[in-house]
Write a protein that holds these residues in place. Structure first.
Motif, short mmCIF file in Angstrom:
data_model
loop_
_atom_site.label_atom_id
_atom_site.label_comp_id
_atom_site.label_asym_id
_atom_site.label_seq_id
_atom_site.Cartn_x
_atom_site.Cartn_y
_atom_site.Cartn_z
N ARG A 64 0.82 -1.21 0.00
CA ARG A 64 0.00 0.00 0.00
C ARG A 64 0.85 1.26 0.00
O ARG A 64 0.44 2.29 -0.53
N LEU A 69 -1.00 4.65 -1.12
CA LEU A 69 -2.25 4.80 -0.38
C LEU A 69 -1.94 5.39 0.99
O LEU A 69 -2.81 5.89 1.67
N TYR A 70 -0.69 5.26 1.40
CA TYR A 70 -0.24 5.86 2.65
C TYR A 70 0.79 6.92 2.33
O TYR A 70 1.51 6.84 1.34
N ARG A 93 -2.56 11.46 -8.79
CA ARG A 93 -3.74 11.04 -9.57
C ARG A 93 -3.42 10.50 -10.95
O ARG A 93 -3.87 9.41 -11.29
N ARG A 96 -2.02 7.08 -10.81
CA ARG A 96 -2.91 6.00 -10.38
C ARG A 96 -3.29 5.09 -11.54
O ARG A 96 -3.60 3.93 -11.36
N GLN A 100 -1.94 -0.03 -10.05
CA GLN A 100 -3.25 -0.46 -9.57
C GLN A 100 -3.10 -1.55 -8.53
O GLN A 100 -2.04 -2.16 -8.39
N MET A 101 -4.18 -1.78 -7.79
CA MET A 101 -4.13 -2.80 -6.74
C MET A 101 -5.27 -3.80 -6.89
O MET A 101 -6.36 -3.45 -7.31
N PHE A 103 -7.12 -6.43 -4.27
CA PHE A 103 -7.12 -6.61 -2.82
C PHE A 103 -7.44 -8.05 -2.42
O PHE A 103 -7.92 -8.85 -3.22
N SER A 109 -13.51 -5.45 -0.88
CA SER A 109 -12.94 -4.46 -1.79
C SER A 109 -13.96 -4.01 -2.83
O SER A 109 -13.66 -3.17 -3.66
N LYS B 217 -12.80 0.17 5.17
CA LYS B 217 -13.08 -0.95 4.27
C LYS B 217 -12.17 -0.89 3.05
O LYS B 217 -11.75 0.18 2.62
N GLU B 218 -11.94 -2.07 2.49
CA GLU B 218 -11.03 -2.12 1.34
C GLU B 218 -11.59 -1.39 0.13
O GLU B 218 -10.84 -0.90 -0.69
N TYR B 219 -12.92 -1.32 0.01
CA TYR B 219 -13.44 -0.66 -1.19
C TYR B 219 -13.15 0.84 -1.18
O TYR B 219 -13.07 1.45 -2.23
N GLU B 221 -10.28 1.98 0.08
CA GLU B 221 -8.89 1.98 -0.36
C GLU B 221 -8.81 1.76 -1.87
O GLU B 221 -7.99 2.37 -2.56
N ALA B 222 -9.67 0.87 -2.36
CA ALA B 222 -9.68 0.61 -3.80
C ALA B 222 -10.03 1.89 -4.54
O ALA B 222 -9.41 2.21 -5.56
N ARG B 224 -9.50 4.91 -3.53
CA ARG B 224 -8.35 5.82 -3.47
C ARG B 224 -7.26 5.38 -4.43
O ARG B 224 -6.60 6.19 -5.07
N ALA B 225 -7.10 4.06 -4.55
CA ALA B 225 -6.09 3.55 -5.48
C ALA B 225 -6.45 3.90 -6.92
O ALA B 225 -5.58 4.01 -7.77
N LEU B 226 -7.75 4.07 -7.19
CA LEU B 226 -8.16 4.45 -8.53
C LEU B 226 -8.00 5.95 -8.76
O LEU B 226 -8.17 6.42 -9.88
N GLY B 227 -7.73 6.68 -7.68
CA GLY B 227 -7.53 8.11 -7.83
C GLY B 227 -8.75 8.94 -7.47
O GLY B 227 -8.82 10.11 -7.80
#
Lengths: 385, 331
Positions: A64, A69-70, A93, A96, A100-101, A103, A109, B217-219, B221-222, B224-227
């Motif tokens: 992460r 993400l952190y 941004r 990103r 990608q991640m 989970f 997720s 929740k992971e969603y 984070e997901a 945020r990972a997508l921007g």
């Protein structure tokens, strides 16, 4: 791991991520969980880089942190030639799309209150890449690509099975055609039969789109199957990095050796002959990790040097440069860990100094060492101030 | 579920409402529609559960009647021939100038000014319903917004909002409301505003707590990972997950708002006379009750009681329908 290399997609140098521990009072000294503590690695284009370690070793935090993400505490992350460790979320941004991640928890997720079509369409919506019918078309394309029925885009995540949900997660990560996908335990929550399907899907996609994976897992056999290179993580630090085959034949770090001996073997005869190494004690608290080599309180080969000096990741016993281990007393090939006993007594396995929080650390490590004898969990709380 | 005997009693009648399905209703429910391949949203499931709840049906029926009364009040008034503020000094008061008991001319009797109590009770429903719904909309909108922001952003922003909520909750509602009403002119919009704004604390707390747990929740984070930015995460990812609780809480806030409005009017700082309002009618009647003019107090009080009871029961059923596992807002 020194000169810049076009082949290298991602380079991580001395990455540190501490989390503040919620203190009960305003006047208490701030404590930190040393989740990732000085990790360096590099990932080449097109490869799968495995990261293994037990629960709490910091491998998810590492993943992460790389995905930003952190906000990281210290160190540098160079992705595709860009130093991104200090980028603000806004500057991240555009990147990103390239990192990608996927989970671990395929239920957690995916937003339970949103339809699958809108979840997979999120990447397009967030970056304004496609709208309306075009977005729907691309979402259905992605669904088809990962083996889902495109007709199901109007369903909710709860209406899918675990494996299908993980495919949804993969489809979402794939939408941007990213360069790097960080898979955080992507198959740990799945049945073994489904694991194989998802792993094969990931492999197919890698071949098709030239993806690079960071594959985080605690299942060694899965990691061995998918990875080109594997890093072993213990208490926030890397203990060994090696090409997958090397690691599984000649483990240098005793921790790797212990991990490998826990992998079930399909051949019962081989399994019979193999000596299983059961580590004593629990993983010490990451709030105040042990001095020197962090594995020393549990290591069968522990010696005074392991307590006093932090080992460096370097090739051991004539290994090739790609195979590095952080150990003062690396294992030779064919060596049996069960034959060894620490040359220091449990209570003396700690000295002052070394590490990042010298005084406190030593105190707590003593507790950890004592705990080893009584097989009690170390409780660093309340011993401060 | 709930330990209240009233609620238990209501659940006891449930199986008879779904005659044939038997005691296993909770498990049996999805089966009739399971034949359909079409996926059903949580909303439709909740609606289906609500339809099977007899208490909800009765409450909804009552509310429909009250709404019809409010809507048709002018029509009924013209049919009866009595305006809401019309004074019947000659026909509506006895020789000593006291209110008249219910009769065929004045169904609910008259008040101390010789006005038709029946028509005034009907008109009172308009104020109660409109204030109840508008004030609830305000508190739900404010509460959801502040709860989302406090819960998601956290830190100093959260501390500020949480302390604000604590402060508002620590001062009794009537004390703030009366103070505000005194320093400005009492009126319809002021009542809506005061009742609505002061009640934002309840949904804000609920939403804040929910968001604090949901944001891990992971969603999220997901996303945020997508921007996705904070606004998108708050309103597209998190809002749909708290909206059920918001609706449940909102349906329970309506009766609270109605009672608050009536209380303010009762104390003379609500809707100013001569507008027909249950609260002020109850206040007017309080001096007459002891003297035997029971209808004067009874009908407005009964109207208020039935209205709030119906909304409360409906709100309770909505909660049960939205969250069949029973982990409701009362914990």
């Amino acid at each position: 791991m020194s000169t810049p290399d076009n082949d290298v997609l991602l380079r991580v140098d001395n990455l540190v991520k501490y989390f503040p521990v919620k203190s009960s009072g305003y006047f208490q000294k701030k404590e930190f969980v040393h989740a990732v503590d000085g990790v360096s690695l590099s990932v080449r284009r097109g490869e799968t880089f495995g990261i293994v370690g037990e629960t709490g070793s910091g491998k998810s935090t590492l993943g992460r942190s790389i995905a930003r993400l952190y906000d990281i505490t210290a160190g540098s992350i160079t992705f595709d030639g860009q130093e991104i460790s200090q980028y603000s979320q806004r500057r991240m941004r555009p990147l990103r799309r390239q990192i990608q991640m996927v989970f671990q928890d395929p239920m957690g997720s995916l937003n339970p209150r949103r339809r699958v079509g809108s979840i997979i369409g999120d990447p397009f919506a967030i970056h304004g890449l496609a709208t309306g019918a075009e977005r729907k078309r691309r979402v259905q394309e992605l669904m088809e690509r990962v083996g889902l029925n495109p007709e199901h885009f109007n369903r909710f995540p709860a209406e899918f099975s675990g494996g299908q949900r993980q495919r949804i997660g993969v489809a979402r990560a794939l939408a941007f055609q990213p360069k790097l996908i960080i898979c955080d335990e992507p198959v740990s929550a799945l049945d073994v039969s489904i694991q194989a399907q998802v792993i094969n899907l990931l492999a197919d996609l890698q071949a098709e789109f030239g993806l690079t994976y960071i594959f985080i897992a605690h299942d060694l056999s899965v990691v061995r199957h998918v990875s080109n290179n594997v890093a072993v993580m213990y208490l926030g630090q890397l203990t060994e990095i090696a090409p997958a085959d090397d690691l599984f034949t000649v483990a240098r770090h005793p921790y790797t050796g212990a991990l490998l001996s826990a992998v079930p073997l399909p051949d019962p005869d081989l399994s019979e002959r193999r000596e299983q190494i059961i580590l004593v004690g629990d993983v010490p608290s990451p709030i105040a990790p042990p001095s020197g080599c962090r594995f020393h309180p549990r290591c069968p080969k522990a010696a005074p040097v392991c307590v006093s000096t932090i080992p460096v990741l370097e090739p051991k016993l004539g290994d090739k440069p790609a195979h590095v281990a952080a150990c003062h007393l690396p294992m030779a090939q064919g060596e049996n860990l069960a034959d060894f006993h620490p040359t220091i007594a449990a209570a003396q396995r700690v000295i002052e100094g070394g590490g990042l929080l010298s005084g406190d650390e030593a105190e707590v490590s003593t507790v950890a060492a004592e705990a080893l004898a009584t097989s009690d969990t170390p409780q660093p709380e309340g011993r401060r101030q | 579920m709930s330990s209240s005997p009233e609620v238990r009693g209501r659940h006891a009648v449930k199986p008879t409402a779904t005659a044939g399905a038997g005691a296993g209703t909770a498990i049996m429910e999805p089966s009739p529609a399971a034949k359909k391949i079409e996926g059903r949203s949580p909303w439709r499931l909740a609606l289906e559960r609500l339809r099977k709840d007899r208490a909800a049906k009765i409450a909804t029926g009552t509310i429909v009647v009250i709404v019809l009364c409010a809507l048709l009040a002018p029509l009924i008034a013209s049919w009866v021939g009595h305006g809401p503020n019309q004074l019947f000094v000659d026909t509506g008061l006895d020789e000593e100038g006291n209110p008249l008991a219910p009769s065929s001319t004045f169904f609910f009797g008259t008040d101390s000014n010789g006005r038709d109590l029946f028509i005034r009770v009907l008109y009172g429903a308009r104020i109660s319903l409109v204030v109840g719904v508008l004030a609830t909309l305000i508190s739900v909108a404010l509460g959801t917004f502040f709860g989302l922001v406090a819960g998601y952003i956290g830190g100093v922003v959260d501390s500020l909002i949480a302390r604000l909520i604590d402060v508002v909750l620590s001062i009794p509602f009537l004390v703030i409301a009366i103070s505000i009403a005194y320093i400005s002119h009492p009126g319809f919009w002021l009542v809506v505003f005061v009742v609505g704004v002061l009640a934002f604390t309840y949904p804000a707390r609920i939403v804040r707590g929910q968001v604090m747990s949901l944001k891990e929740k992971e969603y999220v984070e997901a996303a945020r990972a997508l921007g996705a930015g904070p606004l998108r995460i708050m309103f597209i990812d998190l809002l749909p997950n708290v909206i059920a609780q918001v609706i449940v809480y909102g349906s329970l806030l309506i009766p609270l708002a109605i009672v608050s409005e009536a209380s303010l009017s009762f104390l003379g700082v609500g809707i100013p006379p001569p507008t027909a309002d249950w609260g002020s009618m109850i206040n007017d009647a309080s001096g007459y009750y002891q003297a035997g003019f029971w209808w004067y107090l009874l009908f407005p009080a009964l109207a208020l009681l039935i209205t709030t009871l119906a909304f409360n029961i409906l709100g309770d059923s909505v909660r049960d329908a939205m969250d069949p596992r029973g982990a409701g807002i009362y914990e």
